[in-house]
Design an enzyme around this catalytic site. Structure first.
Site, PDB file in Angstrom:
ATOM      1  N   HIS A   1      -4.731   1.110   7.264  1.00  0.00           N
ATOM      2  CA  HIS A   1      -3.403   1.739   7.361  1.00  0.00           C
ATOM      3  C   HIS A   1      -3.294   2.902   6.365  1.00  0.00           C
ATOM      4  O   HIS A   1      -2.839   3.996   6.709  1.00  0.00           O
ATOM      5  CB  HIS A   1      -2.318   0.676   7.099  1.00  0.00           C
ATOM      6  N   GLU A   2      -3.739   2.664   5.118  1.00  0.00           N
ATOM      7  CA  GLU A   2      -3.607   3.707   4.084  1.00  0.00           C
ATOM      8  C   GLU A   2      -4.585   4.858   4.324  1.00  0.00           C
ATOM      9  O   GLU A   2      -4.238   6.023   4.109  1.00  0.00           O
ATOM     10  CB  GLU A   2      -3.793   3.116   2.683  1.00  0.00           C
TER      11      GLU A   2
ATOM     12  N   HIS B   1      -3.133   7.096   6.834  1.00  0.00           N
ATOM     13  CA  HIS B   1      -2.113   7.996   6.275  1.00  0.00           C
ATOM     14  C   HIS B   1      -2.730   9.312   5.803  1.00  0.00           C
ATOM     15  O   HIS B   1      -2.143  10.377   5.964  1.00  0.00           O
ATOM     16  CB  HIS B   1      -1.429   7.354   5.069  1.00  0.00           C
TER      17      HIS B   1
ATOM     18  N   CYS C   1       5.677   0.085   7.543  1.00  0.00           N
ATOM     19  CA  CYS C   1       5.309   1.220   6.704  1.00  0.00           C
ATOM     20  C   CYS C   1       6.531   1.622   5.888  1.00  0.00           C
ATOM     21  O   CYS C   1       7.643   1.692   6.420  1.00  0.00           O
ATOM     22  CB  CYS C   1       4.863   2.384   7.588  1.00  0.00           C
ATOM     23  N   LEU C   2       6.321   1.894   4.592  1.00  0.00           N
ATOM     24  CA  LEU C   2       7.448   2.270   3.726  1.00  0.00           C
ATOM     25  C   LEU C   2       8.108   3.567   4.192  1.00  0.00           C
ATOM     26  O   LEU C   2       9.272   3.808   3.877  1.00  0.00           O
ATOM     27  CB  LEU C   2       6.976   2.427   2.280  1.00  0.00           C
TER      28      LEU C   2
ATOM     29  N   GLY D   1       0.832  -1.193   0.000  1.00  0.00           N
ATOM     30  CA  GLY D   1       0.000   0.000   0.000  1.00  0.00           C
ATOM     31  C   GLY D   1       0.868   1.245   0.000  1.00  0.00           C
ATOM     32  O   GLY D   1       2.010   1.209   0.466  1.00  0.00           O
TER      33      GLY D   1
ATOM     34  N   GLN E   1       3.056   9.956   1.280  1.00  0.00           N
ATOM     35  CA  GLN E   1       4.343   9.245   1.316  1.00  0.00           C
ATOM     36  C   GLN E   1       5.243   9.569   0.132  1.00  0.00           C
ATOM     37  O   GLN E   1       6.420   9.191   0.124  1.00  0.00           O
ATOM     38  CB  GLN E   1       4.110   7.733   1.380  1.00  0.00           C
TER      39      GLN E   1
HETATM   40 NI    NI Z   1       2.408   3.276   5.704  1.00  0.00          NI
END
Ligand code: NI
Length: 170
Positions: A134-135, A138, A92-93, A45, A50
């Site tokens: 999660h997304e 964000h 998380c990236l 995701g 991000q």
């Molecule tokens: Ni994330």
């Protein structure tokens, strides 16, 4: 095009993103590039903040590029249903190298728009529910570390500060 992924503690990650109002060809191009960026980082995701864009757009692919039918685009998403509970490791990236257990609903339904501006509703469970939540978080400026105990969260923040000082975290 593959974007550079913004890392915590960049402020763009902790502010609510702006709603998308323009559903033109530029949006389709951006969504395409977000998938490319997510796959290049082996994520499931990715949310627009991000890549430094404070816009309410997220892409999800729990098959990591294997199955086109699992590609999901969420524009202006809103969680409209949550049920049950699951606890599992999450990362998380934007906070690479840290994975912690997070408890979230087992099933969720999200209402969003697709790149054409049409309203869609998607229900997911287990990993897909976790990714949707999660997304969507964000886009509200919420990161998974917000769900950890203050002690665990501070430990992660301290480790990141240390890596920033030594140049291992850019
Ligand atoms: Ni994330």
């Amino acid at each position: 095009m593959v974007y550079r992924i913004v890392k915590y503690p960049d402020p763009v990650l902790e502010v609510p993103a702006a709603p998308v109002v323009d559903f033109g060809p530029e949006l389709s191009k951006l969504v395409h590039d977000m998938f490319d960026t997510m796959w290049a980082s082996k994520g499931v995701g990715l949310a627009a903040p991000q890549i430094g864009l404070s816009m309410r757009i997220a892409v999800i692919d729990t098959s990591a590029g294997e199955n086109p039918s699992e590609r999901l685009v969420l524009i202006n998403p809103e969680i409209i249903f949550r049920s049950g509970s699951q606890t599992g490791e999450e990362g998380c990236l934007s906070i690479p190298g840290f994975r912690e257990n997070v408890t979230r609903p087992m099933i969720t339904t999200v209402r969003a728009q697709n790149p054409k501006g049409e309203t869609v509703e998607v229900t997911g469970e287990e990993l897909l529910a976790r990714a949707i939540l999660h997304e969507t978080d964000h886009l509200n400026g919420i990161l998974f570390i917000n769900y950890l105990s203050p002690l665990k969260r501070d430990l992660i923040k301290r480790k990141i500060r240390k890596m920033q000082k030594s140049g291992e975290w850019d």
